[in-house]
Write an enzyme that holds these catalytic residues in place. Structure first.
Site, PDB file in Angstrom:
ATOM      1  N   VAL A  45       0.799  -1.227   0.000  1.00 25.85           N
ATOM      2  CA  VAL A  45       0.000   0.000   0.000  1.00 25.85           C
ATOM      3  C   VAL A  45       0.832   1.278   0.000  1.00 25.85           C
ATOM      4  O   VAL A  45       0.290   2.363  -0.247  1.00 25.85           O
ATOM      5  CB  VAL A  45      -0.956   0.045   1.217  1.00 25.85           C
ATOM      6  CG1 VAL A  45      -2.059  -0.971   1.085  1.00 25.85           C
ATOM      7  CG2 VAL A  45      -0.201  -0.137   2.516  1.00 25.85           C
ATOM      8  N   TYR A  46       2.112   1.193   0.292  1.00 23.22           N
ATOM      9  CA  TYR A  46       2.921   2.413   0.332  1.00 23.22           C
ATOM     10  C   TYR A  46       3.049   2.994  -1.071  1.00 23.22           C
ATOM     11  O   TYR A  46       3.677   2.420  -1.949  1.00 23.22           O
ATOM     12  CB  TYR A  46       4.307   2.130   0.910  1.00 23.22           C
ATOM     13  CG  TYR A  46       4.316   1.659   2.349  1.00 23.22           C
ATOM     14  CD1 TYR A  46       3.225   1.877   3.191  1.00 23.22           C
ATOM     15  CD2 TYR A  46       5.411   0.996   2.870  1.00 23.22           C
ATOM     16  CE1 TYR A  46       3.238   1.444   4.507  1.00 23.22           C
ATOM     17  CE2 TYR A  46       5.431   0.555   4.187  1.00 23.22           C
ATOM     18  CZ  TYR A  46       4.338   0.783   5.005  1.00 23.22           C
ATOM     19  OH  TYR A  46       4.353   0.346   6.309  1.00 23.22           O
ATOM     20  N   SER A  47       2.429   4.166  -1.251  1.00 21.79           N
ATOM     21  CA  SER A  47       2.405   4.842  -2.553  1.00 21.79           C
ATOM     22  C   SER A  47       1.922   3.912  -3.656  1.00 21.79           C
ATOM     23  O   SER A  47       2.462   3.899  -4.767  1.00 21.79           O
ATOM     24  CB  SER A  47       3.782   5.420  -2.897  1.00 21.79           C
ATOM     25  OG  SER A  47       4.099   6.490  -2.039  1.00 21.79           O
ATOM     26  N   ALA A  48       0.893   3.113  -3.338  1.00 23.96           N
ATOM     27  CA  ALA A  48       0.229   2.248  -4.329  1.00 23.96           C
ATOM     28  C   ALA A  48       1.206   1.314  -5.032  1.00 23.96           C
ATOM     29  O   ALA A  48       1.086   1.049  -6.228  1.00 23.96           O
ATOM     30  CB  ALA A  48      -0.524   3.099  -5.356  1.00 23.96           C
ATOM     31  N   LYS A  73       4.127  -6.399   2.999  1.00 22.43           N
ATOM     32  CA  LYS A  73       2.886  -6.651   3.741  1.00 22.43           C
ATOM     33  C   LYS A  73       1.668  -6.710   2.826  1.00 22.43           C
ATOM     34  O   LYS A  73       1.689  -6.190   1.706  1.00 22.43           O
ATOM     35  CB  LYS A  73       2.656  -5.546   4.780  1.00 22.43           C
ATOM     36  CG  LYS A  73       3.846  -5.218   5.645  1.00 22.43           C
ATOM     37  CD  LYS A  73       3.502  -4.168   6.675  1.00 22.43           C
ATOM     38  CE  LYS A  73       4.744  -3.546   7.294  1.00 22.43           C
ATOM     39  NZ  LYS A  73       5.423  -2.605   6.370  1.00 22.43           N
TER      40      LYS A  73
END
Length: 326
Positions: A45-48, A73
Site C-alpha cells: 500500500v505504500y504509494s500504491a 505486507k
C-alpha cells in the site's frame, strides 16, 4: 513508507508531500548497505506499490539477494474493489503475486499481514499464507499491530492445523506509546516471536523537531496529520523533553536516545526506522553503538502515562458479531 509519492489514487497509503523520490532514495539504500543493514521493510500500500518497485530496484542493483531479508505486507486497499483489500485467500494470493512482480523477485523473505481482518476467518488467512510458503514464494510469515488475543488466536490456529506460524510481530512501540508492554510484548517473548516495532521515533515526534502548537521544523511535521492524532499530548511532550535533556547531557541527538531506548527493551530484534533525509539515516545508525545507563532508562520511562490503543483498529463487539454473521 517514505519512498514513492507522486500522483497516487485516493485509496493508497500515500506520504502526502514528504515522500522520497526514486532518484533521491538511491543515497538512502547506499548508506544502509554500506553500514551493514540487511533487513528492509516495505508494503504494497505504500504509494500504491511504488515503494516496492523502488525497494526492489535498489536491492537488485546494490546487494546480493540472498544477503538481504526483504519484508513486505498485505491487507490494505490496493484498489476500489472489496476483493482488493483484506486477508481473504483471493486477495492474499493476488497481492503476493503483484508484490513479487513489483519487486522483480522470485520470493519474499518475510510476508506480513498489515492488520487484523475481522471480516475473514483467521483460518482462511493462515491457510492461504501457508500455501505461499509451501509454494516457495514466501520464506517466513509475520504480523503487525493487533490485539494480543488476536495474535494468540492466530498462533494457536497455526499450531493446531500444522500451518507455518507467524515468527515476527511489527507492533507500535516507542517512548511515548508503551501500551504493548502490557500484553503483546510478553506474549511474543513467551512464544519466541521476534519484535520488530514500527515508529520507534514516534513518526519524528521524539527527534525534538515538533512543537506544542502542533507544528514543527520539518515538512513532515507540517503535514503528518496521522502523527498529530496519536501524539502531541502534554504528557507526550514531557517525555520528549526528557529525551532532549538526556541527549544534551550525552552530546548526541534525541533520535539516537529514543532509538537506543527501543533497542535495549526486552524482546526487541530490529526496530523499523524510516528516514526522509540521508543525514537522518546516518544519525540513527549511531544508536546501534550508543548505550543508555540504567539511570537514564529509568528517567526516560518515568514520565510515561497510559494511552488509548493507537496504531491498529480494535474491532468492536458489534463488528465482531457482524463478521460472524450474527
Amino acid at each position: 513508507m517514505s519512498y514513492g509519492g507522486g500522483n497516487i489514487p485516493d485509496w493508497s497509503h500515500g506520504t502526502k508531500g514528504w515522500h522520497v523520490s526514486k532518484e533521491d532514495a538511491r543515497e538512502h539504500f547506499r548508506i544502509a548497505f554500506d553500514a551493514g543493514i540487511n533487513f528492509i521493510d516495505t508494503a504494497d500500500v505504500y504509494s500504491a506499490g511504488l515503494s516496492e518497485e523502488i525497494t526492489g530496484y535498489y536491492v537488485r542493483e546494490m546487494a546480493s539477494r540472498d544477503d538481504v531479508v526483504l519484508a513486505t505486507k498485505v491487507h490494505g486497499p490496493m484498489g476500489y474493489s472489496q476483493n482488493k483489500r483484506g486477508l481473504s485467500r483471493k486477495h492474499i494470493i493476488e497481492a503476493c503475486e503483484n508484490s513479487l512482480r513489483r519487486l522483480s523477485m522470485d520470493f519474499i523473505d518475510l510476508y506480513q499481514i498489515h492488520r487484523w481482518d475481522p471480516k475473514t476467518p483467521i483460518e482462511e488467512t493462515l491457510d492461504a499464507l501457508d500455501s505461499l510458503v509451501r509454494a516457495g514464494k514466501v520464506r517466513y510469515l509475520g504480523a503487525s499491530s493487533m490485539a494480543a488475543w488476536q495474535f494468540s488466536k492466530a498462533l494457536y490456529a497455526a499450531k493446531e492445523n500444522h500451518w507455518h506460524r507467524f515468527v515476527t510481530m511489527q507492533n507500535h512501540y516507542n517512548l511515548v506509546y508503551r501500551e504493548e508492554e502490557r500484553e503483546m510484548i510478553p506474549l511474543c517473548i513467551d512464544q519466541g516471536v521476534a519484535l520488530i516495532p514500527w515508529s520507534p521515533l514516534a513518526r519524528g515526534f521524539l527527534t525534538g523537531t515538533r512543537t506544542r502548537e502542533g507544528g514543527g521544523s520539518t515538512q513532515r511535521a507540517q503535514v503528518d496529520s496521522f502523527a498529530k492524532d496519536m501524539y502531541y499530548s502534554d504528557d507526550d511532550f514531557v517525555v520528549a523533553d526528557v529525551v532532549a535533556n538526556v541527549a544534551k547531557q550525552r552530546g548526541v541527538s534525541p533520535a539516537q536516545v529514543a532509538l537506543a531506548w527501543v533497542l535495549q527493551a526486552p524482546g526487541i530484534t530490529s526496530p523499523i526506522i524510516g528516514a526522509t533525509k540521508a543525514h537522518h539515516l546516518k544519525d540513527v545508525l549511531a544508536a546501534v553503538d550508543f548505550k543508555l545507563s540504567p539511570d537514564e532508562v529509568a528517567a526516560l520511562e518515568k514520565p510515561y502515562r497510559p494511552h488509548r490503543v493507537l496504531g491498529h483498529a480494535q474491532p468492536t463487539a458489534k463488528a465482531l458479531m457482524a463478521s460472524s454473521g450474527s
